[in-house]
Design a protein around this motif. Structure first.
Motif, PDB file in Angstrom:
ATOM      1  N   GLU A   1      -7.172   0.092 -13.788  1.00 47.18           N
ATOM      2  CA  GLU A   1      -6.665   0.854 -12.648  1.00 47.18           C
ATOM      3  C   GLU A   1      -5.762   0.012 -11.749  1.00 47.18           C
ATOM      4  N   ILE A   2      -4.584   0.547 -11.498  1.00 45.85           N
ATOM      5  CA  ILE A   2      -3.618  -0.096 -10.622  1.00 45.85           C
ATOM      6  C   ILE A   2      -3.872   0.409  -9.201  1.00 45.85           C
ATOM      7  N   GLN A   3      -3.939  -0.505  -8.241  1.00 39.24           N
ATOM      8  CA  GLN A   3      -4.141  -0.119  -6.840  1.00 39.24           C
ATOM      9  C   GLN A   3      -2.908  -0.554  -6.056  1.00 39.24           C
ATOM     10  N   ILE A   4      -2.138   0.455  -5.615  1.00 42.64           N
ATOM     11  CA  ILE A   4      -0.854   0.203  -4.964  1.00 42.64           C
ATOM     12  C   ILE A   4      -0.997   0.434  -3.465  1.00 42.64           C
ATOM     13  N   PRO A   5      -0.906  -0.615  -2.657  1.00 42.78           N
ATOM     14  CA  PRO A   5      -0.998  -0.440  -1.207  1.00 42.78           C
ATOM     15  C   PRO A   5       0.246   0.281  -0.678  1.00 42.78           C
ATOM     16  N   ASN A   6       0.079   1.023   0.408  1.00 40.60           N
ATOM     17  CA  ASN A   6       1.205   1.766   0.960  1.00 40.60           C
ATOM     18  C   ASN A   6       1.827   1.069   2.170  1.00 40.60           C
ATOM     19  N   THR A   7       1.307  -0.099   2.537  1.00 38.13           N
ATOM     20  CA  THR A   7       1.831  -0.842   3.682  1.00 38.13           C
ATOM     21  C   THR A   7       1.608  -2.334   3.459  1.00 38.13           C
ATOM     22  N   PHE A   8       2.546  -3.133   3.928  1.00 40.13           N
ATOM     23  CA  PHE A   8       2.328  -4.578   4.023  1.00 40.13           C
ATOM     24  C   PHE A   8       3.180  -5.115   5.160  1.00 40.13           C
ATOM     25  N   SER A   9       2.837  -6.313   5.625  1.00 43.21           N
ATOM     26  CA  SER A   9       3.488  -6.864   6.823  1.00 43.21           C
ATOM     27  C   SER A   9       3.864  -8.331   6.602  1.00 43.21           C
ATOM     28  N   PRO A  10       5.046  -8.570   6.054  1.00 42.09           N
ATOM     29  CA  PRO A  10       5.469  -9.954   5.784  1.00 42.09           C
ATOM     30  C   PRO A  10       5.936 -10.681   7.044  1.00 42.09           C
ATOM     31  N   ASN A  11       4.982 -10.967   7.933  1.00 47.42           N
ATOM     32  CA  ASN A  11       5.305 -11.624   9.203  1.00 47.42           C
ATOM     33  C   ASN A  11       4.763 -13.056   9.256  1.00 47.42           C
ATOM     34  N   GLU A  12       4.393 -13.579   8.089  1.00 45.72           N
ATOM     35  CA  GLU A  12       3.948 -14.970   7.939  1.00 45.72           C
ATOM     36  C   GLU A  12       2.692 -15.319   8.725  1.00 45.72           C
TER      37      GLU A  12
ATOM     38  N   VAL B   1      10.496   2.410   5.555  1.00 45.33           N
ATOM     39  CA  VAL B   1       9.817   2.953   4.384  1.00 45.33           C
ATOM     40  C   VAL B   1      10.723   2.716   3.187  1.00 45.33           C
ATOM     41  N   TYR B   2      10.157   2.167   2.125  1.00 43.02           N
ATOM     42  CA  TYR B   2      10.864   1.906   0.883  1.00 43.02           C
ATOM     43  C   TYR B   2      10.186   2.717  -0.221  1.00 43.02           C
ATOM     44  N   TYR B   3      10.913   2.943  -1.294  1.00 42.63           N
ATOM     45  CA  TYR B   3      10.418   3.790  -2.374  1.00 42.63           C
ATOM     46  C   TYR B   3      10.357   2.963  -3.654  1.00 42.63           C
ATOM     47  N   TYR B   4       9.302   3.168  -4.432  1.00 44.75           N
ATOM     48  CA  TYR B   4       9.113   2.362  -5.635  1.00 44.75           C
ATOM     49  C   TYR B   4       8.936   3.227  -6.868  1.00 44.75           C
ATOM     50  N   VAL B   5       9.287   2.630  -7.993  1.00 44.70           N
ATOM     51  CA  VAL B   5       9.004   3.171  -9.315  1.00 44.70           C
ATOM     52  C   VAL B   5       8.456   2.015 -10.122  1.00 44.70           C
ATOM     53  N   ILE B   6       7.279   2.222 -10.686  1.00 40.53           N
ATOM     54  CA  ILE B   6       6.647   1.204 -11.530  1.00 40.53           C
ATOM     55  C   ILE B   6       6.421   1.829 -12.892  1.00 40.53           C
ATOM     56  N   ASN B   7       6.999   1.225 -13.909  1.00 39.59           N
ATOM     57  CA  ASN B   7       6.854   1.730 -15.267  1.00 39.59           C
ATOM     58  C   ASN B   7       6.083   0.710 -16.090  1.00 39.59           C
ATOM     59  N   ILE B   8       5.033   1.176 -16.760  1.00 38.31           N
ATOM     60  CA  ILE B   8       4.254   0.306 -17.648  1.00 38.31           C
ATOM     61  C   ILE B   8       4.325   0.918 -19.041  1.00 38.31           C
ATOM     62  N   ALA B   9       5.250   0.424 -19.837  1.00 38.20           N
ATOM     63  CA  ALA B   9       5.510   0.997 -21.161  1.00 38.20           C
ATOM     64  C   ALA B   9       4.300   0.910 -22.090  1.00 38.20           C
ATOM     65  N   SER B  10       3.563  -0.196 -22.006  1.00 37.16           N
ATOM     66  CA  SER B  10       2.454  -0.407 -22.952  1.00 37.16           C
ATOM     67  C   SER B  10       1.354   0.633 -22.828  1.00 37.16           C
ATOM     68  N   ILE B  11       1.248   1.294 -21.675  1.00 34.28           N
ATOM     69  CA  ILE B  11       0.230   2.339 -21.519  1.00 34.28           C
ATOM     70  C   ILE B  11       0.874   3.702 -21.242  1.00 34.28           C
ATOM     71  N   GLY B  12       2.199   3.738 -21.272  1.00 32.87           N
ATOM     72  CA  GLY B  12       2.906   5.000 -21.084  1.00 32.87           C
ATOM     73  C   GLY B  12       2.719   5.613 -19.710  1.00 32.87           C
ATOM     74  N   GLN B  13       2.660   4.788 -18.675  1.00 30.90           N
ATOM     75  CA  GLN B  13       2.440   5.275 -17.311  1.00 30.90           C
ATOM     76  C   GLN B  13       3.609   4.905 -16.408  1.00 30.90           C
ATOM     77  N   THR B  14       3.948   5.835 -15.508  1.00 29.02           N
ATOM     78  CA  THR B  14       4.920   5.575 -14.460  1.00 29.02           C
ATOM     79  C   THR B  14       4.288   5.967 -13.142  1.00 29.02           C
ATOM     80  N   PHE B  15       4.426   5.097 -12.157  1.00 32.66           N
ATOM     81  CA  PHE B  15       3.906   5.349 -10.817  1.00 32.66           C
ATOM     82  C   PHE B  15       5.088   5.339  -9.874  1.00 32.66           C
ATOM     83  N   SER B  16       5.075   6.227  -8.880  1.00 39.07           N
ATOM     84  CA  SER B  16       6.140   6.227  -7.871  1.00 39.07           C
ATOM     85  C   SER B  16       5.544   6.651  -6.545  1.00 39.07           C
ATOM     86  N   GLY B  17       6.219   6.242  -5.480  1.00 38.41           N
ATOM     87  CA  GLY B  17       5.737   6.573  -4.145  1.00 38.41           C
ATOM     88  C   GLY B  17       6.488   5.770  -3.117  1.00 38.41           C
ATOM     89  N   SER B  18       5.885   5.628  -1.952  1.00 39.71           N
ATOM     90  CA  SER B  18       6.533   4.885  -0.868  1.00 39.71           C
ATOM     91  C   SER B  18       5.622   3.774  -0.381  1.00 39.71           C
TER      92      SER B  18
END
Length: 93
Positions: free
Chosen positions: A7-18, A71-88
């Motif tokens: 299971e892939i767990q994709i966070p919807n927020t991060f804060s690169p403020n060091e 807000v940025y938008y992502y597409v993650i493709n994992i060919a080996s399991i035939g899954q694509t994830f997308s979101g913000s």
């Protein structure tokens, strides 16, 4: 041998403020899929980050500069399991 799905767990927020907390977009379990492709786009559709494999997490930069809070938008493709994830994902500075 086919790789079992983890299971892939994709966070919807991060804060690169060091401050050492949530400074990168840490997608849990994605690093085991070496064939994954990760693409991140801004609201105008410009690609600001991409990688094949996810051994280095996105740190909120593009090229040589820091990206603004947005807000940025992502597409993650994992060919080996035939899954694509997308979101913000929200980048907070």
């Amino acid at each position: 041998m086919e790789q079992p799905f983890c299971e892939i767990q994709i966070p919807n927020t991060f804060s690169p403020n060091e401050d050492g907390i949530n400074d990168t977009w840490a997608i849990k379990n994605l690093e085991i899929y070496l064939d994954c492709e990760v693409h991140v786009y801004n609201r105008w559709g410009d690609r600001v980050f991409n990688s094949t494999g996810y051994l280095t997490e996105w740190d909120g930069t593009s090229g040589s500069g820091s990206l603004p809070s947005a807000v940025y938008y992502y597409v993650i493709n994992i060919a080996s399991i035939g899954q694509t994830f997308s979101g913000s994902v929200t980048l907070l500075r």
